[in-house]
Design an enzyme around this catalytic site. Structure first.
Site, PDB file in Angstrom:
ATOM      1  CD  GLU A  35      -2.756  -1.107   2.609  1.00 30.22           C
ATOM      2  OE1 GLU A  35      -3.363  -0.240   2.880  1.00 30.22           O
ATOM      3  OE2 GLU A  35      -2.477  -2.019   3.497  1.00 30.22           O
ATOM      4  NE  ARG A 266       3.419  -8.536  12.376  1.00 27.38           N
ATOM      5  CZ  ARG A 266       2.391  -7.494  12.763  1.00 27.38           C
ATOM      6  NH1 ARG A 266       2.129  -6.664  11.875  1.00 27.38           N
ATOM      7  NH2 ARG A 266       2.337  -7.305  14.128  1.00 27.38           N
ATOM      8  CE  LYS A 276       2.784   0.702   5.273  1.00 30.25           C
ATOM      9  NZ  LYS A 276       2.392   0.462   3.886  1.00 30.25           N
TER      10      LYS A 276
END
Length: 667
Positions: A35, A266, A276
């Site tokens: 994204e 992850r 983020k």
């Protein structure tokens, strides 16, 4: 694919099974779908490595697709940064694509779902819908608008698209089941009204698709065979499949392959923030200078700090592909960059906390240009010339007026070797009015064959160039800064994460270029920062020669109910010596086991501990073997070779003991 089936990770096993069950290899297709709402960070490198790595393994295309469904948070700046980061890591994508490319097709499919009674327009507030959603243990309740007619839903949805309604007045929801145990299946939102300019489509749209609706359908449009994502998306798989199966009925003639979603753990890193949103807060509040601040875990920050693509790819390789979440110690990442730079970075001399040394018996007007090896790990690196003169700088920490017998740096009455130069002896000091030492007066000896234990780096004062040196440390002082429910992660900011010094450097560094990497001998690895100019050089500290945080970790508390041990734990060097007494009598298999133990123990051993064993008698081959094993660990972790080390290694190579010779041959 490699024939070594045992080396396959679980994702590769899935792919191999699909191929065995009839999936044509030419149909394999992967994607990396960031994204564009921030910069990529070290956590993303695992997903990048998995997808692009599979592309390389199977010679299959990998798309770079930007899932750009939220114009309020997305910018072209982020798109450009992401492309730069992936290219810098050494990966090439097949196609550059955007979910916004599919807005029209997604809209058409949504209209079809309304016609099929699988979607409806809800006109409640988000707060009311949240209450109706229920909880994991309590089912949800249906919206009063759930049974609107197809005609009314189509009219309202068209009005939403035409901009007839304010933001927040209507939403398009999938009609699934408000009592489903998976809360994501309780009539999820597909579209919301948003009057925001998109970085690619401008003002063409005022309704934007939600991520769950867009992501899987984009995979399907691109005919991605395996949609790989991190574990937090595992609960989304059921919804992914529900949407996929419905659009498959609309397009299976042109798009025959439905994608398969699979999840991996992850990458979580100690002392690091991976959100983020939280990283953006660090930028916005001025804690760091930007997304590429060398303290940031972003790829651009790591690049600016001096990390190499190879070190990051090696790190990802070591971490591997797992199904369960875990936290990787940041020291592994630091180990990988040390290992890489040890092979590639030229050695230079720099002094960051100087004290003046005057060599009283060296002529005042004399200067020499001495030969220095650039990198003993790289035969092709060659040599350079460094100037020597009467007055030099050394590090303040490298001198004591008085010190014990185990202090091998400079002290009054003691001798040390100057790297690539002479042996000097400290005779006296000059102090200021406050009693601080301002000068050390020494004499030098041209006989460089003498054996001395300490070797210091230095720079000639009259030839030194100055530079701004930014010493970076970890940004957070807590191993898991965002895990404390009662504390904001900002409370754990390390106030000493950046220290700026004036460094005095040998003149060979006068014309360096941005990005060049060096080892400042005995200090660490440094690179030339983006801010550097010909008029003002700026260096960043990439990493120290060894892990300075390991010794700071708190030791586990002893159980108070346990009896106290009668004896203190033996030191690592003592255990290594004990191994040496019996090493040559062990079987080959047992030697390998003991060798592994010594390599672990060596991480707790200093050069000062090891050096006295260099003079072990020839007949004690076992002790010399274990000493050499430990020494190799120290050298690998950044210890600089000196005359004593070289002499010890040379003697080992010429020894009669085959095991000792074999160990020495590896250096």
């Amino acid at each position: 694919m490699s024939e070594e089936k045992k080396s396959l990770n679980f994702i590769e096993h899935i792919i191999e099974e699909d191929l065995a069950n009839g999936l044509p290899k030419e149909k394999l297709r992967f994607r990396f779908p960031p994204e564009p709402n921030g910069y990529l960070h070290i956590g993303h490198t695992k997903a990048i490595g998995i997808s692009f790595g599979l592309g390389e393994t199977y010679n299959a295309p990998v798309n770079l697709r930007f899932d750009d469904t939220n114009p309020a948070k997305e910018e072209q700046e982020y798109v450009d940064a992401i492309k730069k980061d992936i290219s810098w890591l050494g990966y090439q994508w097949e196609n550059e694509l955007y979910s916004s490319d599919y807005f029209q097709k997604l809209y058409e499919w949504a209209v079809q779902m309304i016609k099929d009674g699988k979607a409806y327009v809800d006109s409640q507030s988000s707060e009311v819908m949240a209450e109706q959603k229920g909880t994991p243990t309590q089912v949800g309740t249906n919206s009063p608008y759930r049974n609107r007619s197809v005609e009314e839903n189509l009219e309202l949805f068209e009005g939403m698209k035409a901009g007839k309604f304010p933001a927040g007045t209507h939403l398009l929801r999938a009609k699934i089941d408000m009592e489903d145990p998976n809360m994501l299946m309780r009539d999820p939102i597909m579209y919301r009204i948003m009057f925001a300019k998109h970085h690619r489509t401008g003002d063409d749209w005022c309704i934007y698709p939600m991520y769950d609706w867009t992501h899987g359908e984009s995979d399907y449009i691109e005919q991605v065979s395996h949609s790989l994502c991190s574990l937090e998306f595992k609960p989304h798989r059921e919804l992914y499949n529900w949407f996929r199966d419905h659009v498959y009925d609309y397009a299976k003639d042109k798009l025959p392959m439905p994608p398969k979603q699979r999840e991996f753990a992850r990458l979580n890193l100690s002392y690091t923030i991976m959100s983020k949103r939280k990283l953006l807060r660090l930028v916005e509040e001025g804690i760091v200078s930007g997304w590429d601040d060398p303290r940031m875990p972003t790829i651009s920050g790591l690049r600016r700090r001096g990390y190499t693509p190879n070190s990051i790819r090696k790190f990802i390789e070591k971490v591997g592909v797992a199904k369960r979440e875990n936290v990787i110690d940041v020291s592994l990442l630091e180990f990988c960059i040390r290992e890489d730079l040890n092979k590639t970075a030229n050695r230079v001399m720099a002094v960051l906390d100087p004290i003046k040394v005057v060599i009283t018996n060296y002529p005042e007007d004399k200067e020499e240009w001495l030969e220095a090896e650039n990198n003993q790990e790289d035969e092709a690196a060659g040599y350079r010339k460094v100037p020597f003169s009467r007055e030099i700088y050394i590090e303040k920490d490298d001198f004591k007026e008085e010190a014990g017998s185990k202090y091998f740096r400079l002290k009054l009455g003691g001798e040390v070797r100057l790297k690539n130069a002479y042996i000097i002896k400290a005779n006296s000091v000059v102090k200021d009015a406050n009693g601080n030492i301002t000068e050390i007066h020494c004499t030098y000896d041209e006989d460089t064959s003498k054996k001395v234990k300490g070797t210091l780096h230095w720079v000639s004062i009259k030839h030194a160039i100055t530079a701004e040196v930014r010493e970076y440390d970890r940004l957070f002082m807590h191993e898991s800064p965002d895990s404390q429910k009662d504390k904001d992660f900002m409370a754990f900011i390390n106030p000493k994460s950046l220290t700026i010094k004036t460094g005095y450097l040998e003149p060979s560094l006068a014309e360096v270029e941005v990005g060049e990497r060096f080892q400042f001998q005995r200090l660490g690895y440094f690179n030339v920062d983006d801010d550097s100019t010909a008029e003002k050089l700026v260096f960043n500290k990439t990493v120290g020669l060894r892990d300075s945080w390991a010794k700071q970790k708190p030791k586990p508390q002893n159980n108070q109910n346990k009896p106290k041990p009668q004896q203190q734990k033996r030191s690592a060097i003592s255990v290594i010596q004990q191994f040496g007494k019996k090493y040559t009598k062990l079987s080959d298999e047992k030697q390998q086991t003991v060798k592994a133990e010594i390599q672990e123990l060596a991480k707790e051993v200093s050069y000062d501990d090891l050096e006295p064993l260099f003079g072990t008698a020839v007949k004690k081959a076992g002790t010399r073997i274990v000493t050499l094993i430990a020494l190799k660990v120290l050298l690998k972790n950044g210890l600089e070779k000196n005359d004593a080390i070289n002499e010890f290694i040379d003697k080992a190579k010429a020894d009669k003991n085959d095991v000792l010779v074999a160990e020495a041959a590896e250096i």
